[in-house]
Motif scaffolding. Structure first.
Motif, PDB file in Angstrom:
ATOM      1  N   THR A  74       0.843  -1.184   0.000  1.00  0.00           N
ATOM      2  CA  THR A  74       0.000   0.000   0.000  1.00  0.00           C
ATOM      3  C   THR A  74       0.887   1.246   0.000  1.00  0.00           C
ATOM      4  O   THR A  74       2.105   1.139  -0.117  1.00  0.00           O
ATOM      5  CB  THR A  74      -0.947  -0.007   1.229  1.00  0.00           C
ATOM      6  N   VAL A  75       0.248   2.402   0.096  1.00  0.00           N
ATOM      7  CA  VAL A  75       0.993   3.655   0.023  1.00  0.00           C
ATOM      8  C   VAL A  75       0.784   4.476   1.296  1.00  0.00           C
ATOM      9  O   VAL A  75      -0.051   4.159   2.141  1.00  0.00           O
ATOM     10  CB  VAL A  75       0.581   4.485  -1.217  1.00  0.00           C
ATOM     11  N   ASN A  76       1.538   5.556   1.392  1.00  0.00           N
ATOM     12  CA  ASN A  76       1.613   6.367   2.609  1.00  0.00           C
ATOM     13  C   ASN A  76       0.444   7.355   2.691  1.00  0.00           C
ATOM     14  O   ASN A  76       0.618   8.563   2.605  1.00  0.00           O
ATOM     15  CB  ASN A  76       2.959   7.108   2.602  1.00  0.00           C
ATOM     16  N   SER A  77      -0.746   6.812   2.854  1.00  0.00           N
ATOM     17  CA  SER A  77      -1.966   7.623   2.883  1.00  0.00           C
ATOM     18  C   SER A  77      -2.858   7.177   4.024  1.00  0.00           C
ATOM     19  O   SER A  77      -3.303   6.020   4.048  1.00  0.00           O
ATOM     20  CB  SER A  77      -2.729   7.484   1.563  1.00  0.00           C
ATOM     21  N   PRO A  78      -3.168   8.065   4.978  1.00  0.00           N
ATOM     22  CA  PRO A  78      -4.067   7.660   6.057  1.00  0.00           C
ATOM     23  C   PRO A  78      -5.463   7.340   5.554  1.00  0.00           C
ATOM     24  O   PRO A  78      -6.128   6.442   6.076  1.00  0.00           O
ATOM     25  CB  PRO A  78      -4.067   8.866   6.997  1.00  0.00           C
TER      26      PRO A  78
END
Length: 227
Positions: A74-78
């Motif tokens: 996944t990516v760095n997104s809350p």
């Protein structure tokens, strides 16, 4: 409390106590990972190290800045992470600024990673441990990121016991370059709710403490005692 606010490049000596601030988005994401049940977060030195750790531990969850990439979960997104079940999992995180800042002070006696979502818990831990001198590592924009500076100064005031209204600090963060870039879709790997989630004050009741474990920098939540 003697508080210093330095960019990563300004760290010429190892501080005793360091609070590494990355509001948008590394340590907001880290807090959400713990909120979603993660046991620990390994802060990787590089994308290659993150992928190597993932290869050795296929059950770990690897995330990075920017768009999705092969090998990363996944990516760095809350906004994206908040729907992921991380119960009991280990997360490997590599970001542009936040993880770099934490690794730059890995020899400090106490390293906390913070954003607005864990601000009060972080300040409370500093108060509880009687930290007289604290270096706040402002990770974004070579130490000039408005959102990180605002958060760092807010935590410093709360740690000193000052009754501080968060509104002005949150306003500064909301008007920052990082907030604008996220809102306008300039940064890849983002969710429309990311800015709002990064500005959610004290969403989580724990501080985040990073320590060296077998040569790896490992972040864990530490519940904050009642004030």
């Amino acid at each position: 409390m003697d508080a210093r606010f330095l960019g990563i490049a300004e760290l010429v000596e190892v501080p005793s106590v360091a609070v590494v601030v990355d509001v948008m988005r590394a340590f907001t994401v880290a807090a959400w990972a713990f909120g979603r049940g993660a046991e620990k977060i390994v802060l990787a030195e590089s994308l290659d190290e993150a992928l190597a750790l993932k290869a050795r531990h296929p059950e770990w969850v690897a995330l990075k800045d920017g768009p999705p990439a092969p090998g990363f979960d996944t990516v760095n997104s809350p906004g994206l992470l908040r729907s992921v079940d991380l119960g009991g999992r280990t997360v490997v995180q590599k970001t542009t600024a936040g993880t770099v800042g934490a690794l730059a002070v890995k020899e400090a006696s106490l390293v906390l990673c913070a954003g607005f979502v864990v601000a009060e818990a972080t300040a409370r831990l500093l108060r509880t441990r009687g930290c007289d001198s604290v270096t706040f590592v402002v990770t974004g924009e070579d130490g000039q990121a408005d959102e990180d500076l605002a958060c760092a100064r807010y935590i410093a005031r709360r740690a000193a016991g000052a009754g501080t209204d968060a509104a002005e600090f949150l306003r500064r963060a909301g008007e920052s370059r990082a907030a604008a870039e996220l809102a306008e879709g300039v940064r890849e790997g983002a969710h429309p709710d990311d800015v709002a989630l990064c500005l959610e004050l004290d969403r989580f009741p724990f501080a985040m403490v990073a320590t060296l474990e077998d040569s790896l920098m490992v972040l864990r939540p530490e519940p904050s005692a009642a004030a």
